[in-house]
Design a protein around this motif. Structure first.
Motif, PDB file in Angstrom:
ATOM      1  N   CYS A  74       0.896  -1.208  -0.123  1.00  0.00           N
ATOM      2  CA  CYS A  74       0.090   0.123   0.167  1.00  0.00           C
ATOM      3  C   CYS A  74       0.979   1.262  -0.113  1.00  0.00           C
ATOM      4  O   CYS A  74       0.407   2.455  -0.066  1.00  0.00           O
ATOM      5  CB  CYS A  74      -1.051   0.075   1.285  1.00  0.00           C
ATOM      6  N   ARG A 181      -1.939   9.693   8.198  1.00  0.00           N
ATOM      7  CA  ARG A 181      -0.745   8.833   7.443  1.00  0.00           C
ATOM      8  C   ARG A 181       0.234   9.921   6.943  1.00  0.00           C
ATOM      9  O   ARG A 181      -0.353  10.602   6.157  1.00  0.00           O
ATOM     10  CB  ARG A 181      -1.240   7.933   6.175  1.00  0.00           C
ATOM     11  N   PHE A 236       0.545  -7.391  17.617  1.00  0.00           N
ATOM     12  CA  PHE A 236       0.910  -6.357  16.515  1.00  0.00           C
ATOM     13  C   PHE A 236      -0.516  -5.934  16.145  1.00  0.00           C
ATOM     14  O   PHE A 236      -0.512  -4.743  15.837  1.00  0.00           O
ATOM     15  CB  PHE A 236       1.724  -6.951  15.545  1.00  0.00           C
ATOM     16  N   GLY A 286      -6.760   0.147   8.884  1.00  0.00           N
ATOM     17  CA  GLY A 286      -5.523  -0.198   8.159  1.00  0.00           C
ATOM     18  C   GLY A 286      -5.351   0.386   7.105  1.00  0.00           C
ATOM     19  O   GLY A 286      -6.358   1.204   6.669  1.00  0.00           O
ATOM     20  N   CYS A 287      -4.337  -0.082   6.195  1.00  0.00           N
ATOM     21  CA  CYS A 287      -3.920   0.336   4.812  1.00  0.00           C
ATOM     22  C   CYS A 287      -4.806  -0.332   3.797  1.00  0.00           C
ATOM     23  O   CYS A 287      -5.193  -1.450   4.177  1.00  0.00           O
ATOM     24  CB  CYS A 287      -2.534   0.510   4.723  1.00  0.00           C
ATOM     25  N   CYS A 290      -4.366  -4.495   3.530  1.00  0.00           N
ATOM     26  CA  CYS A 290      -3.796  -5.098   4.555  1.00  0.00           C
ATOM     27  C   CYS A 290      -4.432  -5.607   5.550  1.00  0.00           C
ATOM     28  O   CYS A 290      -5.359  -4.882   6.484  1.00  0.00           O
ATOM     29  CB  CYS A 290      -2.756  -3.907   5.281  1.00  0.00           C
ATOM     30  N   CYS A 294      -3.331  -2.230  11.597  1.00  0.00           N
ATOM     31  CA  CYS A 294      -2.539  -2.210  13.151  1.00  0.00           C
ATOM     32  C   CYS A 294      -3.026  -0.809  13.725  1.00  0.00           C
ATOM     33  O   CYS A 294      -2.277  -0.460  14.876  1.00  0.00           O
ATOM     34  CB  CYS A 294      -1.066  -2.183  12.750  1.00  0.00           C
ATOM     35  N   CYS A 505       4.809  -2.929   3.229  1.00  0.00           N
ATOM     36  CA  CYS A 505       5.015  -2.280   4.289  1.00  0.00           C
ATOM     37  C   CYS A 505       6.199  -3.044   5.166  1.00  0.00           C
ATOM     38  O   CYS A 505       6.202  -4.132   5.240  1.00  0.00           O
ATOM     39  CB  CYS A 505       3.747  -2.367   5.232  1.00  0.00           C
TER      40      CYS A 505
HETATM   41  S1  SF4 Z   1       0.977  -3.308   9.018  1.00  0.00           S
HETATM   42 FE1  SF4 Z   1      -0.036  -1.537   9.688  1.00  0.00          FE
HETATM   43  S2  SF4 Z   1       1.080   0.382   8.614  1.00  0.00           S
HETATM   44 FE2  SF4 Z   1       1.697  -1.669   7.725  1.00  0.00          FE
HETATM   45  S3  SF4 Z   1       0.304  -1.807   5.789  1.00  0.00           S
HETATM   46 FE3  SF4 Z   1      -0.646  -2.934   7.535  1.00  0.00          FE
HETATM   47  S4  SF4 Z   1      -2.068  -1.385   8.382  1.00  0.00           S
HETATM   48 FE4  SF4 Z   1      -0.731  -0.196   7.301  1.00  0.00          FE
END
Ligand code: SF4
Length: 634
Positions: A74, A181, A236, A286-287, A290, A294, A505
């Motif tokens: 992402c 972000r 996490f 989240g993104c 993903c 997180c 990521c």
């Molecule tokens: S782990 Fe967190 S920062 Fe990384 S892509 Fe997933 S949601 Fe976004």
């Protein structure tokens, strides 16, 4: 071109010229994302270009795997000259902006020139416009985003926007997408502001095609299983990286307590992540693509900051406003974070400047008069919140702090310069006494302060067996060992260049744990997605090439070995308390690590400059010629 949108969009704001060129001109050597961005930056600047020159490009680049539904792909990169260091500037952000740019038909967006009046870009597939942003200038990132969405009549538009900090050319200004972000560090919000560019709005309906759909889906499933199997993922998913600060403080005294005067904070119990999630989280977010989600949407329901809402944060916000500035309650930390997002300020740079001022105040170098009447005691959260606003507006003392601690300390002079804790004039939140590979990775990072190049997050968190098996260096398990760390940092830098170029990521990769996405996974994904042949060796070679281009931008700008030496505090003052009491960075051993690092890199050990042989080996003859012209070859 499988897995690419196929085009680079170029916009010249002076000439109102909008053109495209094929991505394929650069993708073989530089892959995409950060790799192509860095090459374009090197090519289109010269030794005398400064970050705020209209001709200095700011380049947005999407990773090769963005839009393909690769797990965690992402990320987009923003690259330009660094407004804090004067060298290379490079930032990476998640959320949804990057994929949308690719769906709009563009792998990269390169912007040059300066619009005479505030403007924003509207990229709606083939339709690209430079539009008036007079009514949005002065607005926060959040207000500007919602006003632009309203004007364009589409709630699904993705935006990358600057706040008042970028408009006011604050050196620590960043670019915000999806509310919180940040393409942070490097002052790229200021670069965008200098072009009178408030925002980039994108909308796209294209899809990204991969070469071998079956293989690609099989691999994606394997990777998802791998991520889900990692034992640390449960924690996490709930806390993101927030627990890192707590862990490093409680186990290693590894936090920047009161501007790095110590590494252990005895108030850490007051800001436990469990309390944050229980009392302030509305939902996980989240993104794009993903499943980890997180981050959290936070809301303060009572007290002084009642009604404050915003996207949650990662460990750096906690380190900066908690450990570094001594704020010991969640509402004030949330408020500080939200203000930074709204003003478009990088939290690391902002807190770094304030921490410098607070230590100067503690030592009587600055007084209330210097600070516009503010009583900047370490725990005075009201003064800290007011300084965030003043920095964004460049108001009063905020005008000095907007320059970053290094420049501010040069103005104040004398002893104050000892308390500016930075690398290459960019603030640190990373403490460099408690993990030696981490210290080296932060110190040699071409973009200045920050750990997102070669500093290995797995150091000290991996077993000796895994350290040897996956990274080839057993001592990666020992945070205080110096041996082998130069090799780890070099490897990590090359791999990180790849992650930023494919858009995955880092939090889901070997940067964090060898049980997550590694080079073999990326190689196979790239093969299935692009239909081209890749192997781990040429993948990491490409990473090395990208890293050398970054290094060359710095070398051309005059950076040398001296710029890779950490602040004196880390060599002179051992950690005072907690489990890591007594830990320090030993100068001789650090210098030895640095020698080894330059040796592995094939750069000149005395000067750190890249050598002709190394650049030619990496197929970077043009870079070698340019450095030679300026007497900057090693
Ligand atoms: S782990 Fe967190 S920062 Fe990384 S892509 Fe997933 S949601 Fe976004």
């Amino acid at each position: 071109m499988y897995s690419y949108a196929g085009k680079i969009l170029r916009i010249n704001l002076d000439k109102k010229k909008i053109t495209t060129e094929p991505t394929s001109k650069y993708s073989e050597k530089f892959l995409g994302g950060r790799g192509i961005n860095q090459w374009l930056l090197f090519k289109e600047t010269n030794q005398s270009t400064s970050p705020l020159d209209p001709e200095c490009p700011i380049i947005f680049g999407t990773g090769v795997l963005l839009g393909t539904l690769t797990i965690g792909a992402c990320r987009y990169n923003v690259d330009s000259l660094n407004y804090l260091t004067g060298g290379v500037g490079s930032s990476n952000s998640g959320g949804h902006f990057g994929p949308e740019l690719k769906f709009a038909g563009y792998d990269h967006l390169l912007i040059k020139g300066k619009n005479p009046d505030p403007c924003y870009l509207w990229i709606d597939g083939e339709n690209v416009e430079i539009r008036d942003a007079e009514g949005y200038w002065g607005k926060t990132t959040w207000d500007a985003d919602s006003m632009i969405r309203k004007e364009l009549g589409d709630e699904d538009i993705q935006l990358a926007t600057i706040g008042p900090a970028g408009e006011n050319l604050v050196r620590g200004a960043c670019i915000i997408n999806n509310g919180a972000r940040a393409a942070g560090r490097c002052g790229l919000g200021g670069v965008m502001g200098s072009k009178n560019l408030k925002s980039i709005a994108v909308r796209g309906d294209d899809s990204i095609e991969v070469a071998d759909t079956n293989e690609f889906l099989k691999l994606s499933e394997e990777i998802l299983k791998k991520i889900e199997k990692d034992l640390r993922m449960d924690s996490f998913k709930t806390y993101g990286t927030m627990k890192v600060a707590q862990h490093d403080n409680d186990n290693w005294s590894g936090c920047p307590v009161r501007n790095f005067q110590d590494g252990y904070w005895d108030k850490s119990d007051r800001i436990r992540c469990e309390d944050l999630v229980e009392n302030y989280s509305v939902k996980n977010i989240g993104c794009f693509a993903c499943p980890v989600s997180c981050s959290h949407w936070l809301k303060i329901s009572n007290g002084d900051f009642e009604g404050t809402t915003g996207e949650g944060f990662q460990t750096n916000t906690i380190n900066n406003f908690g450990y570094k500035l001594n704020i010991d309650n969640w509402p004030a930390i949330i408020k500080a974070h939200v203000l930074c997002s709204q003003y478009g300020l990088d939290v690391d740079n902002t807190a770094g400047s304030i921490a410098w001022a607070a230590e100067c105040y503690q030592r009587g170098i600055l007084d209330k008069k210097d600070l516009d009447g503010l009583d900047l005691e370490w725990d005075n959260q009201d003064a800290i919140l007011e300084l965030i606003r003043k920095i964004a507006m460049r108001e009063g003392i905020g005008d000095l702090l907007a320059e970053g601690s290094k420049r501010a300390s040069e103005k104040i002079g004398g002893e104050s310069q000892k308390y500016a804790i930075h690398m290459k004039k960019q603030e640190l939140y990373e403490t460099l006494r408690y993990r030696k590979g981490w210290a080296l990775g932060v110190a040699v990072s071409p973009r200045g302060g920050g750990h997102l190049r070669g500093a290995p997050a797995f150091e000290g968190n991996v077993s000796p067996e895994d350290a040897e098996k996956f990274y080839g260096v057993k001592t990666a398990s020992d945070r205080n060992a110096y041996e082998g760390k130069a090799k780890i940092v070099t490897w990590m830098e090359n791999f990180k260049a790849i992650l930023d170029s494919v858009g995955i990521c880092a939090l889901l990769s070997w940067w964090k744990s060898p049980h997550l996405v590694g080079p073999e996974d990326v190689t196979r994904l790239l093969e299935a997605a692009t239909g081209k042949s890749w192997n781990v060796r040429n993948l990491l070679k490409t990473g090395e090439r990208i890293h050398n281009v970054e290094k060359a931008i710095n070398s051309r700008a005059g950076f040398t070995r001296l710029d890779d030496i950490p602040p004196e505090r880390f060599f002179e003052e051992p950690i005072k308390s907690g489990p890591g009491k007594g830990d320090i960075l030993e100068r001789d051993k650090f210098e030895q690590m640095l020698n080894e690092y330059y040796q592995i890199r094939g750069w000149n050990i005395q000067t750190s400059l890249p050598t002709s042989n190394k650049l030619k080996e990496l197929d970077l003859e043009k870079v070698a010629e340019e450095l030679e012209k300026h007497g900057k070859l090693g």
